[in-house]
Design an enzyme around this catalytic site. Structure first.
Site, PDB file in Angstrom:
ATOM      1  N   GLU A 122       0.817  -1.217   0.000  1.00 25.73           N
ATOM      2  CA  GLU A 122       0.000   0.000   0.000  1.00 25.73           C
ATOM      3  C   GLU A 122       0.851   1.267   0.000  1.00 25.73           C
ATOM      4  O   GLU A 122       0.400   2.327  -0.425  1.00 25.73           O
ATOM      5  CB  GLU A 122      -0.940  -0.005   1.203  1.00 25.73           C
ATOM      6  CG  GLU A 122      -2.204   0.791   0.908  1.00 25.73           C
ATOM      7  CD  GLU A 122      -2.780   1.478   2.103  1.00 25.73           C
ATOM      8  OE1 GLU A 122      -2.456   1.085   3.223  1.00 25.73           O
ATOM      9  OE2 GLU A 122      -3.541   2.438   1.897  1.00 25.73           O
ATOM     10  N   THR A 171      -4.463  10.594  -0.792  1.00 27.28           N
ATOM     11  CA  THR A 171      -3.986  10.367   0.586  1.00 27.28           C
ATOM     12  C   THR A 171      -2.639  11.057   0.795  1.00 27.28           C
ATOM     13  O   THR A 171      -2.389  11.647   1.849  1.00 27.28           O
ATOM     14  CB  THR A 171      -3.854   8.855   0.863  1.00 27.28           C
ATOM     15  OG1 THR A 171      -5.143   8.277   0.717  1.00 27.28           O
ATOM     16  CG2 THR A 171      -3.325   8.562   2.249  1.00 27.28           C
TER      17      THR A 171
END
Ligand code: HSE
Length: 296
Positions: A122, A171
């Site tokens: 991730e 993000t």
């Protein structure tokens, strides 16, 4: 075992007071991932927003995990989790692959190790290897990610409404705008709420969970990315939610409520977005299970 099909849940990180520490698995939405042993790593992506997902194994979070584990497989991802929404869309394939490849190739990793491996995958999407999305995807329920430890709880009958506006939040950017330091007063406030959140989850206390979602500093800064944020939050509370916060780094807002109040709250939140000229979709859901094998 040459073939495996798994269901990987969306997740919601932070829950307001537990920045980079808390996460929950959601019953819906989810991705379905089909994995077959192959000569090399190959990725096919279908379903919602699939054309935005990189197919290069070095850039795709599922491909990165397969490379890390040195397991050549053909990966078919059927996407159901909206992209860049704060619902763990980049974490789900990473978590799914760590879990599935461990089963398929009998690698013998512990659950905690799988979380660390998935977090590396991730990292390519968010810039840092935080595990608050991959851990709940693997464990299910409510998780606390602290140092290398995962603590998990299984709260029941907690109504969750996740309303995803048509707003993309990166993000990486949502982390870059945060201050590096907080005042003692703000730390104390957030710590109090984080402690109360854990008790709320242990007791299935919807009121306490909702009230403990309030966060100082981070939420206020990130809310500037979400048009209509204040109205949507107010409308959810007026419709009966015990708390509302940004899911992960956004743009989704999640509300906690009784199971029978979810539809009314979802309608109120969507109407508030519409009144701010923002399209949205609602997921009426609850805290759910971790990754499940559905074939293989
Ligand atoms: N805890 C992370 C953040 C989650 O808020 O930046 C990102 O999905």
């Amino acid at each position: 075992m040459d073939h495996l099909k798994i269901k990987v849940p969306a997740t919601s990180a932070n829950l307001g007071s537990g920045f980079d520490v808390f996460g929950i698995a959601l019953e819906t939405p989810f991705d379905i991932i089909d994995i077959e042993k192959s000569e090399k790593i190959e990725i096919i992506v279908q379903g919602r927003e699939s054309h935005f997902v990189p197919l290069d194994p070095k850039k795709n979070t599922a491909g990165i995990v397969a490379s890390l584990l040195k397991t050549p497989v053909k990966i078919t991802i059927s996407r159901g989790i909206p992209l860049s929404s704060g619902l763990g869309s980049s974490a789900a394939p990473a978590a799914g692959m760590a879990f599935a490849l461990n089963e398929m190739f009998a690698l013998g990793h512990t659950m905690e190790e799988l979380v660390q491996i998935a977090a590396q995958g991730e990292k390519s999407a968010s810039g840092t290897a935080h595990a608050d999305n991959v851990a709940p995807a693997i464990y299910g329920g409510f998780v606390i990610v602290h140092k290398d430890k995962i603590i998990s709880l299984r709260p029941e009958n907690v109504g969750i409404v996740a309303v995803h506006p048509d707003i993309i939040v990166s993000t990486r950017e949502a982390r870059e705008i945060l201050p590096k330091k907080l005042s003692l007063e703000d730390i104390s406030f957030n710590t109090g709420n984080a402690a109360s959140m854990v008790v709320g989850m242990m007791k299935n206390d919807i009121q306490l969970i909702g009230e403990s979602m309030e966060n100082r500093v981070i939420e206020e800064i990130r809310s500037t990315f979400i048009k209509g944020y204040a109205d949507v939050k107010k409308s959810a509370i007026s419709a009966g939610a015990s708390g509302v916060t940004i899911s992960g780094s956004g743009s989704t807002l999640i509300a906690v409520c009784r199971m029978d109040e979810r539809k009314r709250i979802a309608d109120a939140m969507m109407n508030a977005f519409t009144n701010n000229s923002v399209k949205s979709e609602a997921f009426i859901t609850t805290i759910g299970k971790g990754i499940e094998i559905i074939e293989g």
